[in-house]
Design an enzyme around this catalytic site. Sequence first.
Site, PDB file in Angstrom:
ATOM      1  N   MET A 182       0.729  -1.266   0.044  1.00 26.55           N
ATOM      2  CA  MET A 182       0.046   0.194  -0.024  1.00 26.55           C
ATOM      3  C   MET A 182       0.710   1.247  -0.152  1.00 26.55           C
ATOM      4  SD  MET A 182      -3.385  -0.601   0.326  1.00 26.55           S
ATOM      5  CE  MET A 182      -2.930  -1.483  -1.390  1.00 26.55           C
ATOM      6  N   SER A 270       4.548  -1.076   8.191  1.00 23.35           N
ATOM      7  CA  SER A 270       3.257  -1.710   8.664  1.00 23.35           C
ATOM      8  C   SER A 270       3.581  -1.920  10.059  1.00 23.35           C
ATOM      9  CB  SER A 270       3.710  -3.397   8.150  1.00 23.35           C
ATOM     10  OG  SER A 270       5.006  -3.507   8.063  1.00 23.35           O
ATOM     11  N   ALA A 271       3.420  -0.515  10.850  1.00 26.39           N
ATOM     12  CA  ALA A 271       3.314  -0.365  12.222  1.00 26.39           C
ATOM     13  C   ALA A 271       2.164  -1.080  12.958  1.00 26.39           C
ATOM     14  CB  ALA A 271       3.211   1.244  12.574  1.00 26.39           C
ATOM     15  N   TYR A 278       6.588  -4.061  11.934  1.00 34.14           N
ATOM     16  CA  TYR A 278       7.312  -2.866  12.052  1.00 34.14           C
ATOM     17  C   TYR A 278       8.902  -3.278  12.358  1.00 34.14           C
ATOM     18  CZ  TYR A 278       8.740   1.684  13.304  1.00 34.14           C
ATOM     19  OH  TYR A 278       9.470   2.880  13.411  1.00 34.14           O
ATOM     20  N   TYR A 327      -1.392   7.950   8.483  1.00 34.93           N
ATOM     21  CA  TYR A 327      -1.832   7.502   7.426  1.00 34.93           C
ATOM     22  C   TYR A 327      -2.571   6.051   7.505  1.00 34.93           C
ATOM     23  CZ  TYR A 327      -2.889   8.089   2.524  1.00 34.93           C
ATOM     24  OH  TYR A 327      -3.569   8.150   1.467  1.00 34.93           O
ATOM     25  N   CYS A 415     -11.464   4.214  -8.700  1.00 37.73           N
ATOM     26  CA  CYS A 415     -11.946   5.242  -8.661  1.00 37.73           C
ATOM     27  C   CYS A 415     -12.870   5.805  -7.713  1.00 37.73           C
ATOM     28  CB  CYS A 415     -12.337   6.217 -10.121  1.00 37.73           C
ATOM     29  SG  CYS A 415     -13.948   5.367 -10.536  1.00 37.73           S
ATOM     30  N   GLY A 497      -5.866  -3.018   8.538  1.00 39.74           N
ATOM     31  CA  GLY A 497      -5.316  -1.773   8.619  1.00 39.74           C
ATOM     32  C   GLY A 497      -4.623  -1.234   9.879  1.00 39.74           C
TER      33      GLY A 497
HETATM   34  P1  NAD Z   1       3.698  -3.759   3.856  1.00 36.54           P
HETATM   35  O1  NAD Z   1       3.941  -4.844   4.971  1.00 36.54           O
HETATM   36  O2  NAD Z   1       3.657  -4.506   2.527  1.00 36.54           O
HETATM   37  O3  NAD Z   1       4.893  -2.715   3.675  1.00 36.54           O
HETATM   38  C1  NAD Z   1       5.199  -2.232   5.020  1.00 36.54           C
HETATM   39  C2  NAD Z   1       6.833  -1.632   4.598  1.00 36.54           C
HETATM   40  O4  NAD Z   1       7.291  -0.943   5.847  1.00 36.54           O
HETATM   41  C3  NAD Z   1       7.768  -2.679   4.227  1.00 36.54           C
HETATM   42  O5  NAD Z   1       8.166  -2.685   3.055  1.00 36.54           O
HETATM   43  C4  NAD Z   1       8.677  -2.688   5.416  1.00 36.54           C
HETATM   44  O6  NAD Z   1       9.981  -3.273   5.230  1.00 36.54           O
HETATM   45  C5  NAD Z   1       8.713  -1.441   5.882  1.00 36.54           C
HETATM   46  N1  NAD Z   1       9.040  -1.160   7.230  1.00 36.54           N
HETATM   47  C6  NAD Z   1       8.444  -1.667   8.276  1.00 36.54           C
HETATM   48  N2  NAD Z   1       9.568  -1.022   9.478  1.00 36.54           N
HETATM   49  C7  NAD Z   1      10.244   0.008   8.954  1.00 36.54           C
HETATM   50  C8  NAD Z   1      11.104   0.711   9.679  1.00 36.54           C
HETATM   51  N3  NAD Z   1      11.288   0.929  10.869  1.00 36.54           N
HETATM   52  N4  NAD Z   1      11.859   1.637   8.656  1.00 36.54           N
HETATM   53  C9  NAD Z   1      11.580   1.752   7.363  1.00 36.54           C
HETATM   54  N5  NAD Z   1      10.670   0.696   6.688  1.00 36.54           N
HETATM   55  C10 NAD Z   1      10.075   0.036   7.418  1.00 36.54           C
HETATM   56  O7  NAD Z   1       2.524  -3.177   4.078  1.00 36.54           O
HETATM   57  P2  NAD Z   1       1.504  -2.084   3.309  1.00 36.54           P
HETATM   58  O8  NAD Z   1       0.572  -2.926   2.482  1.00 36.54           O
HETATM   59  O9  NAD Z   1       2.409  -1.126   2.470  1.00 36.54           O
HETATM   60  O10 NAD Z   1       0.803  -1.288   4.371  1.00 36.54           O
HETATM   61  C11 NAD Z   1       1.509  -0.441   5.279  1.00 36.54           C
HETATM   62  C12 NAD Z   1       0.727  -0.045   6.458  1.00 36.54           C
HETATM   63  O11 NAD Z   1      -0.420   0.871   5.945  1.00 36.54           O
HETATM   64  C13 NAD Z   1       0.245  -1.242   7.197  1.00 36.54           C
HETATM   65  O12 NAD Z   1       0.182  -0.876   8.473  1.00 36.54           O
HETATM   66  C14 NAD Z   1      -1.309  -1.158   6.763  1.00 36.54           C
HETATM   67  O13 NAD Z   1      -2.077  -1.840   7.729  1.00 36.54           O
HETATM   68  C15 NAD Z   1      -1.534   0.248   6.500  1.00 36.54           C
HETATM   69  N6  NAD Z   1      -2.743   0.668   5.454  1.00 36.54           N
HETATM   70  C16 NAD Z   1      -3.033   1.868   5.237  1.00 36.54           C
HETATM   71  C17 NAD Z   1      -3.938   1.955   4.434  1.00 36.54           C
HETATM   72  C18 NAD Z   1      -4.431   3.348   4.116  1.00 36.54           C
HETATM   73  O14 NAD Z   1      -5.339   3.770   3.306  1.00 36.54           O
HETATM   74  N7  NAD Z   1      -3.876   4.264   4.390  1.00 36.54           N
HETATM   75  C19 NAD Z   1      -4.710   1.052   3.622  1.00 36.54           C
HETATM   76  C20 NAD Z   1      -4.312  -0.371   4.053  1.00 36.54           C
HETATM   77  C21 NAD Z   1      -3.358  -0.374   4.891  1.00 36.54           C
END
Ligand code: NAD
Length: 556
Positions: A182, A270-271, A278, A327, A415, A497
């Site tokens: 994402m 991915s906190a 994370y 986010y 969209c 999420g």
């Molecule tokens: P993902 O697991 O595919 O990617 C997370 C990335 O974070 C990984 O590439 C990892 O290497 C990196 N990472 C982790 N800890 C790190 C650190 N300390 N420093 C640098 N990089 C670090 O997850 P995703 O699908 O990209 O989702 C990301 C987050 O957003 C998740 O928590 C997810 O639940 C949330 N999310 C947000 C939305 C939105 O609309 N904003 C939608 C879906 C998910």
Amino acid sequence: MKYTEFIKKYASHPHYKSPTGNQLHAKSWQTEAPLRMLLNNLDHQVAEDPANLIVYGGTGQAARNPDAVKKIIEILLTLDENHSLLVQSGKPVGVVRTHPQAPRVLIANSNLVPAWANWEEFEKLKARGLTMYGQMTAGSWIYIGSQGILQGTYETFVECGKKHFAGNLKHKLIVSGGMGGMGGAQPLAATMAGATFLGIDIDPERIEKRIHTGYLDRITPDYHEAMRWIQQAKEKGKALSVGLVYNIVDALKKMYRDNIIPDILTDQTSAHDPLNGYIPRGFTLDEALQLRVDDPEDYKILSLKSMAQHVKYMLKMKGKGSIVFDYGNNLREFAFQGGEKNAFSYKGFVPEYIRPLFCEGKGPFRWVALSGDPQDIAISDQALIEAFPENHMLIKWLSEAQKKVEFQGLPSRICWLGMGEREKAGKIFNDLVRSGKVKAPFVIGRDHLDCGSVASPNRETEGMIDGSDAISDWPLLNLMANTAGGATWVSFHHGGGVGMGYSQHAGMVVVADGSESAEECLSRVLHNDPALGIYRHADAGYKTAVENLNKHHLNF
Ligand code: NAD
């Protein structure tokens, strides 16, 4: 095609691929569609880690294990229109008697009784093979790659630009952590919105993937090189995106020291999962992965502490003028638990930028061409452009997306459409299939992140004006309305999420196969689904939602 032949061709673990074309393998498009979409979710072009059946969002899986995938396929290949498959956290557990307009698949993922709903309990159950983490669209088979969040991210950046920078993001720097499934949408969304972008991720492979899929321009592991690139681009007003291979906390600390202050700062590491998402500070990626196995307790403590430092630097940047927003990854909650008492002193993206759209029943509407032919998406884009001539934002978005978005897996589009618009679009797509203008049916679905389908007090329902943030009756009503309305598959998940204990949400997908029956289902589902969003926000007291009740004749 026989089951064994099908598995060999499309589902030989870890190589998954959806069939394409208009020949059925299952008995009807109602079962062929979920079959193709499950396989598409696991396609290596789409999924982050197909070997572990992980699609995106930390550990978000499409199915429990490879045997479960095979069994689901076996059932879908023969399921008829008077039965429905039950999937419990990624494993097929039964087939029930239903009827032709009932959902063909009923999915429940990662649900735990509230008092047990935490990561510790979940991990215990997962270790015993009893559950899986479904995230949102991973376990509900409607993930379409980074495009799935692209327009939402774009809308968010544009809205932020309108609110704080007079609608112009040129000469502005957006910085974010996490370039995964994402988070990887951010560089393209930012450059489409005209900004310079820096994305920081500790895993070089994740950043490389964004380069390969056309979402990101450059990568470097060198902090100074990254700073030089972004500062030059910002000065020239160039919409350049750079991926820096670094731990986010270390990068923010150095940027603060060097007085490189982002105009907009957010985060999508991915906190939401302190153990399996994370990466704490002070470790290489490999060391961190080893520590997860050797000492999960210690890992979690370090993770929470790092998140506290992470947010501390975000707050320091805010103090220097950065616009900071959360986010949707629950970073603030875990930073708070790690000791940063001011973690909640900046807001989430929903109350800041998105809720007004939810009050109109607007949300992320996506569709996929089951034919596998990109031309079918081009035809559907054009049909929407003609159907909504007054919607300039939509037309601009579709034209930009056609130029800039590379498809991952089956061709798809996203969209944001609202009440009335979704139903109209569904009918148009069904007509395209019926008239033979496209080669095969479409599936229409959405993220669980939508106006009426989620309860998530640190995200979609943060700061509701009536205080109803934690009420999760709404996503259940959404699930029931879409089941009764005749979606083709429905799902109810927990923890998407923001992680275990923090959210409950419902998903739906409905097939446009050109039939009369599909038209009836589409019309009901694509009316009811956004209506739930308007009802939910009107009930909470949002004025525009109440106006939309009247506008769309939803009074009762
Ligand atoms: P993902 O697991 O595919 O990617 C997370 C990335 O974070 C990984 O590439 C990892 O290497 C990196 N990472 C982790 N800890 C790190 C650190 N300390 N420093 C640098 N990089 C670090 O997850 P995703 O699908 O990209 O989702 C990301 C987050 O957003 C998740 O928590 C997810 O639940 C949330 N999310 C947000 C939305 C939105 O609309 N904003 C939608 C879906 C998910």
